[in-house]
Design a protein around this motif. Structure first.
Motif, short mmCIF file in Angstrom:
data_model
loop_
_atom_site.label_atom_id
_atom_site.label_comp_id
_atom_site.label_asym_id
_atom_site.label_seq_id
_atom_site.Cartn_x
_atom_site.Cartn_y
_atom_site.Cartn_z
N MET A 65 26.45 36.74 27.01
CA MET A 65 27.56 36.01 27.63
C MET A 65 27.70 36.47 29.09
SD MET A 65 31.57 35.94 26.45
CE MET A 65 31.08 35.42 24.81
N PRO A 66 27.60 35.55 30.06
CA PRO A 66 27.66 35.95 31.46
C PRO A 66 29.04 36.48 31.83
CG PRO A 66 27.73 33.56 31.25
CD PRO A 66 27.45 34.10 29.89
N ALA A 67 29.06 37.43 32.78
CA ALA A 67 30.33 37.94 33.27
C ALA A 67 31.03 36.87 34.10
CB ALA A 67 30.10 39.20 34.11
N PRO A 68 32.35 36.87 34.13
CA PRO A 68 33.07 35.82 34.86
C PRO A 68 32.99 36.02 36.37
CG PRO A 68 34.60 37.46 34.01
CD PRO A 68 33.25 37.81 33.45
N ASN A 69 33.20 34.94 37.08
CA ASN A 69 33.33 34.96 38.54
C ASN A 69 34.82 34.96 38.87
OD1 ASN A 69 33.40 34.51 41.28
ND2 ASN A 69 31.89 32.86 41.27
N TYR B 284 41.75 42.62 49.15
CA TYR B 284 41.68 41.63 48.07
C TYR B 284 40.28 41.01 47.97
CZ TYR B 284 46.51 42.30 49.46
OH TYR B 284 47.68 42.88 49.85
N GLY B 285 39.27 41.79 48.38
CA GLY B 285 37.93 41.27 48.56
C GLY B 285 37.05 41.25 47.32
N LEU B 286 37.43 40.48 46.33
CA LEU B 286 36.57 40.29 45.16
C LEU B 286 35.31 39.53 45.54
CD1 LEU B 286 39.18 39.26 42.45
CD2 LEU B 286 37.94 41.42 42.57
N GLY B 287 34.27 39.72 44.72
CA GLY B 287 33.04 38.98 44.90
C GLY B 287 32.66 38.27 43.62
N PRO B 288 31.60 37.46 43.65
CA PRO B 288 31.22 36.67 42.47
C PRO B 288 30.77 37.51 41.29
CG PRO B 288 29.58 36.47 44.23
CD PRO B 288 30.76 37.17 44.82
N ARG B 289 30.37 38.79 41.53
CA ARG B 289 29.90 39.62 40.42
C ARG B 289 30.73 40.89 40.25
NH1 ARG B 289 23.50 40.37 40.55
NH2 ARG B 289 23.98 41.14 38.45
N THR B 290 31.90 40.95 40.89
CA THR B 290 32.73 42.15 40.76
C THR B 290 33.13 42.41 39.31
OG1 THR B 290 33.62 41.74 42.98
CG2 THR B 290 34.80 43.32 41.60
N ALA B 291 33.43 41.35 38.58
CA ALA B 291 33.85 41.52 37.18
C ALA B 291 32.78 42.24 36.37
CB ALA B 291 34.16 40.17 36.56
N GLU B 292 31.54 41.96 36.64
CA GLU B 292 30.43 42.60 35.94
C GLU B 292 30.48 44.12 36.13
OE1 GLU B 292 25.55 42.40 36.23
OE2 GLU B 292 26.76 40.68 36.86
N ILE B 293 30.80 44.55 37.35
CA ILE B 293 30.88 45.98 37.64
C ILE B 293 32.10 46.59 36.96
CG2 ILE B 293 30.92 47.70 39.48
CD1 ILE B 293 29.94 45.46 41.38
N LEU B 294 33.22 45.89 37.02
CA LEU B 294 34.45 46.42 36.42
C LEU B 294 34.27 46.64 34.93
CD1 LEU B 294 37.17 44.30 38.28
CD2 LEU B 294 36.30 46.57 38.86
N MET B 295 33.65 45.69 34.26
CA MET B 295 33.43 45.84 32.82
C MET B 295 32.50 47.01 32.53
SD MET B 295 33.05 41.85 31.70
CE MET B 295 34.46 40.74 31.69
N GLU B 296 31.50 47.20 33.37
CA GLU B 296 30.57 48.30 33.18
C GLU B 296 31.25 49.65 33.27
OE1 GLU B 296 26.71 50.37 35.40
OE2 GLU B 296 27.35 48.35 35.99
N TYR C 62 46.01 36.42 33.28
CA TYR C 62 45.05 35.62 32.51
C TYR C 62 43.80 36.45 32.21
CZ TYR C 62 43.00 34.84 37.21
OH TYR C 62 42.47 34.99 38.47
N TRP C 63 43.13 36.02 31.14
CA TRP C 63 41.86 36.63 30.76
C TRP C 63 40.75 36.05 31.64
CZ3 TRP C 63 42.12 40.88 28.15
CH2 TRP C 63 43.16 41.07 27.23
N THR C 64 39.89 36.92 32.12
CA THR C 64 38.82 36.45 33.00
C THR C 64 37.56 36.09 32.22
OG1 THR C 64 37.90 38.67 33.34
CG2 THR C 64 39.70 37.98 34.80
N ASP C 65 37.48 36.47 30.94
CA ASP C 65 36.27 36.28 30.16
C ASP C 65 36.63 35.86 28.74
OD1 ASP C 65 35.69 39.31 28.54
OD2 ASP C 65 37.31 39.05 29.97
N GLU C 66 35.70 35.21 28.07
CA GLU C 66 35.95 34.71 26.73
C GLU C 66 36.17 35.84 25.72
OE1 GLU C 66 33.04 31.93 25.42
OE2 GLU C 66 33.17 30.69 27.24
#
Length: 334
Positions: free
Chosen positions: A1-5, A156-168, A199-203
């Motif tokens: 499942m891809p990480a959210p943007n 407030y500088g989020l990026g398209p793959r920041t969520a992937e790092i946060l989950m890691e 809100y939830w960022t991922d399923e």
């Protein structure tokens, strides 16, 4: 499942719900950072951490109201012995929490050029953003003996793959989304269409977004998101609309927002049923002369009066303080 943007606004089905007993709550987040000249170009070296001891007084003040602040700490503060001395005991006892705030220009490894575009960490190459974030996260855990669970990107500088790092790295809550604001003119994100509601960022519901609270006030507030994007061409119109009571954008912060304005914003957020009100400000404002908002002792007294007024009003309206720990315990994952 891809990480959210995280740059993409979510659908309504992503809205988080909380246990009924949670009610409506508020959280105080502190951008706990170095002092630097806000009017000068960003500089990797030109900063200090002399205001960090002032956190102790703010912590004691909050404890008097039963408030558990979340200190979102960047590298210069995390790397200073002053921070654990000021709030370490409170963090250990659960009277305060620590999180991560990434200012990439002062956070190792120092690889990228220092400029405005790169000051938004999400604009960096993925591996560099990841290394900076994980290095800072580990330094905070080492300094305070507890893993941080909440993140805010500097500027407030989020990026398209920041969520992937946060989950890691085990972050449960992101609070980088500043709803109603657009930073794309300087290379940053546009959060104008993002909701205020958590809100939830991922399923899989692993990462909760807790947007900073900003509301529109006035007869035109229902069309605020339509009007405000056009006001950058005529900034004086913002003041005219606010002074005439037609439209005002109110972020919940003591920096540049009067107590009277903030009270109006709080009442709108409460009346609209927002489950968590998110307050924020910068830690250098806890001493004089380091931000545009606190230049004198009178300004500093005014900042504490602002919080006193808001805490008293929130209690009167039945809105209790909360914490990241309590939010994650109360949010419904199913």
């Amino acid at each position: 499942m891809p990480a959210p943007n995280l740059l993409q606004p979510p659908g309504k089905q992503a809205h988080a719900t909380f246990r009924p007993e949670f009610g409506q709550r508020f959280i105080v987040t502190v951008d706990t950072e170095e002092e630097f000249d806000w009017s000068a170009p960003l500089d990797r070296e030109a900063h200090s951490v002399v205001t960090v001891p002032a956190l102790r007084k703010f912590q004691q003040f909050c404890e008097g109201f039963g408030v558990v602040p979340s200190y979102l700490i960047d590298w210069p503060v995390a790397d200073s012995a002053c921070a654990p001395e000021a709030i370490g005991d409170a963090v250990s006892a659960g009277r305060a929490e620590v999180g991560v705030q990434l200012h990439p220009w002062v956070s190792p490894p120092f690889v990228e050029d220092v400029n405005e575009l790169n000051s938004y960490a999400g604009n960096l190459p993925f591996e560099l953003e990841r290394e900076k974030l994980l290095t800072l996260r580990d330094r905070i855990e080492s300094a305070f003996g507890t893993p941080p669970r909440i993140y805010r990107a500097g500027r407030y500088g989020l990026g398209p793959r920041t969520a992937e790092i946060l989950m890691e790295c085990g972050i449960a809550v992101d609070t980088s989304v500043r709803a109603r604001f657009d930073y794309s003119g300087t290379g940053g994100p546009n959060y104008r269409e993002h909701p205020l509601h958590p809100y939830w960022t991922d399923e899989a519901r692993q990462l909760l977004e807790l947007p900073l609270t900003t509301v529109y006030w006035g007869p035109l507030r229902q069309v605020g998101n339509v009007i405000y994007p056009h006001l950058w061409r005529a900034p004086t119109m913002r003041g005219v609309l606010a002074r005439t009571g037609l439209l005002e954008r109110i972020p919940l912060t003591p920096e540049g927002i009067t107590a009277e304005e903030a009270l109006r914003g709080v009442d709108i957020a409460i009346d609209e049923g927002l489950p968590v009100l998110v307050f924020s400000f910068h830690s250098p404002s806890l001493a004089t002369g380091h931000t545009p908002y606190v230049r004198s002792e009178a300004d500093l007294d005014g900042l504490y009066d602002w919080w006193r007024t808001l805490f008293t009003h929130l209690a009167r309206r039945g809105v209790k303080p909360t914490s990241v720990h309590e939010i994650m315990k109360s949010v419904q994952h199913g």
